[in-house]
Each structure stands twice: as C-alpha cells, then as structure tokens.
Design a protein around this motif. Structure first.
Motif, mmCIF file in Angstrom:
data_model
loop_
_atom_site.group_PDB
_atom_site.id
_atom_site.type_symbol
_atom_site.label_atom_id
_atom_site.label_comp_id
_atom_site.label_asym_id
_atom_site.label_seq_id
_atom_site.Cartn_x
_atom_site.Cartn_y
_atom_site.Cartn_z
ATOM 1 N N HIS A 133 6.189 -0.018 0.907
ATOM 2 C CA HIS A 133 5.397 -1.209 -0.149
ATOM 3 C C HIS A 133 5.332 -0.826 -1.430
ATOM 4 C CE1 HIS A 133 2.555 -4.312 -0.854
ATOM 5 N NE2 HIS A 133 1.753 -3.551 -1.203
ATOM 6 N N THR A 134 5.363 0.704 -1.559
ATOM 7 C CA THR A 134 5.561 1.207 -2.918
ATOM 8 C C THR A 134 6.646 0.974 -3.692
ATOM 9 O OG1 THR A 134 3.962 3.101 -2.581
ATOM 10 C CG2 THR A 134 5.480 3.337 -4.297
ATOM 11 N N TYR A 135 7.709 1.076 -2.935
ATOM 12 C CA TYR A 135 9.101 0.910 -3.727
ATOM 13 C C TYR A 135 9.377 -0.698 -4.036
ATOM 14 C CZ TYR A 135 11.384 5.252 -2.739
ATOM 15 O OH TYR A 135 11.873 6.802 -3.088
ATOM 16 N N GLU A 136 8.647 -1.542 -2.928
ATOM 17 C CA GLU A 136 8.741 -2.867 -3.194
ATOM 18 C C GLU A 136 8.152 -3.334 -4.370
ATOM 19 O OE1 GLU A 136 9.518 -4.631 1.449
ATOM 20 O OE2 GLU A 136 7.773 -4.327 0.558
ATOM 21 N N LEU A 137 6.765 -2.782 -4.651
ATOM 22 C CA LEU A 137 6.267 -3.032 -5.822
ATOM 23 C C LEU A 137 6.554 -2.610 -7.060
ATOM 24 C CD1 LEU A 137 2.295 -2.038 -4.514
ATOM 25 C CD2 LEU A 137 3.473 -4.421 -4.916
ATOM 26 N N ILE A 138 7.495 -1.605 -6.995
ATOM 27 C CA ILE A 138 8.063 -0.955 -8.272
ATOM 28 C C ILE A 138 9.406 -1.864 -8.584
ATOM 29 C CG2 ILE A 138 9.367 1.045 -9.273
ATOM 30 C CD1 ILE A 138 7.324 2.829 -7.712
ATOM 31 N N LEU A 139 10.156 -2.256 -7.635
ATOM 32 C CA LEU A 139 11.229 -2.807 -7.694
ATOM 33 C C LEU A 139 11.181 -4.375 -7.839
ATOM 34 C CD1 LEU A 139 13.458 -1.126 -4.946
ATOM 35 C CD2 LEU A 139 13.539 -0.797 -7.373
ATOM 36 N N GLY A 140 9.977 -4.943 -7.431
ATOM 37 C CA GLY A 140 9.743 -6.130 -7.507
ATOM 38 C C GLY A 140 10.601 -7.213 -6.461
ATOM 39 N N GLU A 141 10.710 -6.456 -5.458
ATOM 40 C CA GLU A 141 11.630 -7.124 -4.474
ATOM 41 C C GLU A 141 11.241 -6.567 -2.938
ATOM 42 O OE1 GLU A 141 15.948 -5.675 -4.275
ATOM 43 O OE2 GLU A 141 15.544 -5.398 -6.184
ATOM 44 N N LYS A 142 11.691 -7.395 -1.957
ATOM 45 C CA LYS A 142 11.574 -7.177 -0.592
ATOM 46 C C LYS A 142 12.588 -6.391 -0.065
ATOM 47 C CE LYS A 142 8.557 -8.150 1.960
ATOM 48 N NZ LYS A 142 7.150 -7.536 2.165
ATOM 49 N N LEU A 143 12.361 -5.362 0.705
ATOM 50 C CA LEU A 143 13.439 -4.339 1.131
ATOM 51 C C LEU A 143 13.643 -4.720 2.764
ATOM 52 C CD1 LEU A 143 12.763 -1.146 -0.805
ATOM 53 C CD2 LEU A 143 14.733 -2.767 -1.178
ATOM 54 N N ASP A 144 14.573 -4.713 3.263
ATOM 55 C CA ASP A 144 14.809 -4.752 4.720
ATOM 56 C C ASP A 144 13.987 -3.419 5.496
ATOM 57 O OD1 ASP A 144 16.227 -5.892 7.281
ATOM 58 O OD2 ASP A 144 16.667 -3.732 7.245
ATOM 59 N N LYS A 145 13.209 -3.717 6.337
ATOM 60 C CA LYS A 145 12.288 -2.835 6.820
ATOM 61 C C LYS A 145 13.212 -1.508 7.617
ATOM 62 C CE LYS A 145 8.436 -1.897 10.322
ATOM 63 N NZ LYS A 145 7.520 -2.469 11.063
ATOM 64 N N ARG A 146 14.132 -2.067 8.492
ATOM 65 C CA ARG A 146 15.016 -1.128 9.374
ATOM 66 C C ARG A 146 15.611 -0.307 8.550
ATOM 67 N NH1 ARG A 146 17.885 -3.701 14.648
ATOM 68 N NH2 ARG A 146 15.605 -4.117 14.957
ATOM 69 N N ASN A 147 16.474 -0.948 7.640
ATOM 70 C CA ASN A 147 17.473 -0.422 6.790
ATOM 71 C C ASN A 147 16.771 0.849 6.019
ATOM 72 O OD1 ASN A 147 20.148 -0.111 5.631
ATOM 73 N ND2 ASN A 147 19.695 -1.108 3.943
ATOM 74 N N PHE A 148 15.496 0.342 5.204
ATOM 75 C CA PHE A 148 14.773 1.279 4.329
ATOM 76 C C PHE A 148 14.500 2.492 5.215
ATOM 77 C CE2 PHE A 148 10.921 2.826 2.813
ATOM 78 C CZ PHE A 148 11.276 3.187 1.395
ATOM 79 N N ARG A 149 13.937 2.208 6.186
ATOM 80 C CA ARG A 149 13.443 3.585 7.107
ATOM 81 C C ARG A 149 14.648 4.523 7.506
ATOM 82 N NH1 ARG A 149 8.120 1.902 10.678
ATOM 83 N NH2 ARG A 149 7.045 0.990 9.171
ATOM 84 N N ARG A 150 15.603 3.922 7.930
ATOM 85 C CA ARG A 150 16.714 4.780 8.368
ATOM 86 C C ARG A 150 17.401 5.486 7.243
ATOM 87 N NH1 ARG A 150 22.158 3.695 7.620
ATOM 88 N NH2 ARG A 150 21.852 1.527 7.055
ATOM 89 N N ARG A 151 17.298 4.882 5.937
ATOM 90 C CA ARG A 151 17.864 5.419 4.656
ATOM 91 C C ARG A 151 16.901 6.479 4.225
ATOM 92 N NH1 ARG A 151 22.192 2.769 1.714
ATOM 93 N NH2 ARG A 151 23.144 1.139 3.175
ATOM 94 N N ILE A 152 15.676 6.389 4.194
ATOM 95 C CA ILE A 152 14.790 7.174 3.784
ATOM 96 C C ILE A 152 14.593 8.319 4.561
ATOM 97 C CG2 ILE A 152 12.674 6.476 4.820
ATOM 98 C CD1 ILE A 152 12.950 7.344 0.952
ATOM 99 N N LEU A 153 14.976 8.148 6.095
ATOM 100 C CA LEU A 153 14.650 9.221 6.870
ATOM 101 C C LEU A 153 15.872 10.149 6.745
ATOM 102 C CD1 LEU A 153 13.219 7.850 9.987
ATOM 103 C CD2 LEU A 153 12.189 9.483 8.344
ATOM 104 N N GLU A 154 17.122 9.445 6.596
ATOM 105 C CA GLU A 154 18.385 10.075 6.481
ATOM 106 C C GLU A 154 18.515 11.090 5.028
ATOM 107 O OE1 GLU A 154 21.405 7.159 6.885
ATOM 108 O OE2 GLU A 154 21.438 7.193 8.737
ATOM 109 N N ALA A 155 17.826 10.477 4.098
ATOM 110 C CA ALA A 155 17.754 11.418 2.801
ATOM 111 C C ALA A 155 17.240 12.807 2.850
ATOM 112 C CB ALA A 155 17.102 10.366 1.711
#
Length: 223
Positions: free
Chosen positions: A164-186
């Motif tokens: 939600h923090t990333y979405e508020l800053i970017l001003g756009e919705k992010l895919d939940k599954r893709n975001f979680r996978r990428r943030i954990l892989e980081a």
C-alpha cells in the motif's frame, strides 16, 4: 538597475517533508507570512545559518515535527532571478521522509504547520508547486532502485501495508502476487515472530533488514 540586481541574494534552506497518514501521501506546509503571498501556503524554509546545510535542514524539520532523526537528502537549488518579486531568493532544497508514528502533534501545533494530502493542496506561493512536484518525481524514481520506501513505514509492517505504501507513492495499483514475490526475492526484508490481529487471519509482520544492501536492481520490484 533594480535593487534586487545590486543587493546580495537571500539564501534559505527549504524542506519538502513527506509522510503517510490516513492512507494518503502528505506533505508538510506552513502558511505564508509574506503579504505578497497572502492566503497562500509554502514549503517550510529558514535562513542559512552558520552551520552545515544538512544540519540546518534537519534542525528545521525537528522544530516542525519533533522528530530528530529522519531520512534526508538534498534535492536541488532554486535560484531563478524572477522566483520572488522583491528580492533574489536562492533556496537550497532538501526532501525528507518521516513515518507517521514518529510525529509529535504538539510540535506541529506550535509551528502552525499542517499536513496536506497531495491531491488536496492549497494555493502554493512562488514556485513551490514545481519544487514539490520535482520532489515527488525524485521519490518515485528512488523507489524503483533503493529501499527508500521503508523510511515511511514503522519498524514492523505487513506485506499489505508495504504494498500500500508503494502504491500511494507511485499513484498506481500493483499486482499483489507479483509484488510480494519480487519484494521477497530482493532480500531486503525479513519475517519476525510477531503478527498483527485484525479482520480475518492475523498477518505476519516483517521488518527491513538492517544488513540489507540498500541498492536493488532498477525496477526489480515492479512488473
């Protein structure tokens, strides 16, 4: 020749301070005391004193918010001769990020400052709307290749709160599954033993890894 052409320029430290409140990205503003900009608001600014510029910016933010340690970065220097109608004003601008749970409301009441949502801004004096827009662009850009977004979060957070923090800053919705996978892989966050109760199943709490490398591959966290 005008007086502004022969008078020494006025130097000031200006700060753009962001926080997240009520599920909105907000910026700290103060009412203008200059009669030329009556009924307008401004980014906080103070004259350059006999100390390091970054220290002066941090001191100003602490006076306005009560928070002594913040994420702080120099943004740009604005010095166009026509930006103020009566003097040559040079603004050295910093931008800062503060988690909402660190703010001290008493400090804001004392200073007369106010947090405004970016979609509900009042009239801004001089070129402060342009400065704010540039600060937001810088923040969004840095979000793509650094862990700067964590500076707006409390120490412990859920994955939903992080997204939600990333979405508020970017001003756009992010895919939940893709975001979680990428943030954990980081590899920049880690699970804690704690959970947050709420509607449905308690959510696992994470924290930013203090030993994580701050820089990540460009756009690694985004589709």
């Amino acid at each position: 020749m005008s007086d502004s052409a022969v008078s020494p320029p006025h130097l000031e430290i200006c700060v753009v301070v962001f926080t997240l409140q009520e599920s909105r990205l907000k910026v700290l503003l103060i009412p203008s005391k200059d009669p030329i900009f009556a009924d307008m608001w401004m980014l906080p600014a103070a004259p350059v004193l006999d100390c390091a510029l970054e220290k002066a910016a941090a001191r100003q933010i602490e006076q306005l918010t009560g928070v002594g340690e913040v994420y702080l970065e120099q943004l740009y220097t604005y010095g166009d001769p026509g930006r103020h109608p009566t003097c040559r004003l040079i603004s050295i601008v910093y931008f800062a990020l503060i988690p909402a749970d660190s703010l001290l409301p008493a400090a804001e009441q004392k200073s007369g400052s106010h947090w405004f949502a970016l979609e509900e801004l009042p009239r801004l004096a001089m070129d402060h709307a342009d400065i704010l827009a540039y600060a937001l662009r810088r923040l969004r850009y840095k979000l793509e290749y650094t862990a700067v977004g964590f500076e707006l979060l409390p120490e412990f957070f859920t994955l939903s709160e992080l997204q939600h923090t990333y979405e508020l800053i970017l001003g756009e919705k992010l895919d939940k599954r893709n975001f979680r996978r990428r943030i954990l892989e980081a590899g920049i966050i880690e699970a804690t033993p704690h959970r947050r109760s709420g509607e449905g199943r308690p959510a696992l709490l994470y924290r930013y890894r203090p030993d994580a490398v701050a820089e990540v591959k460009a756009r690694r966290l985004f589709p």
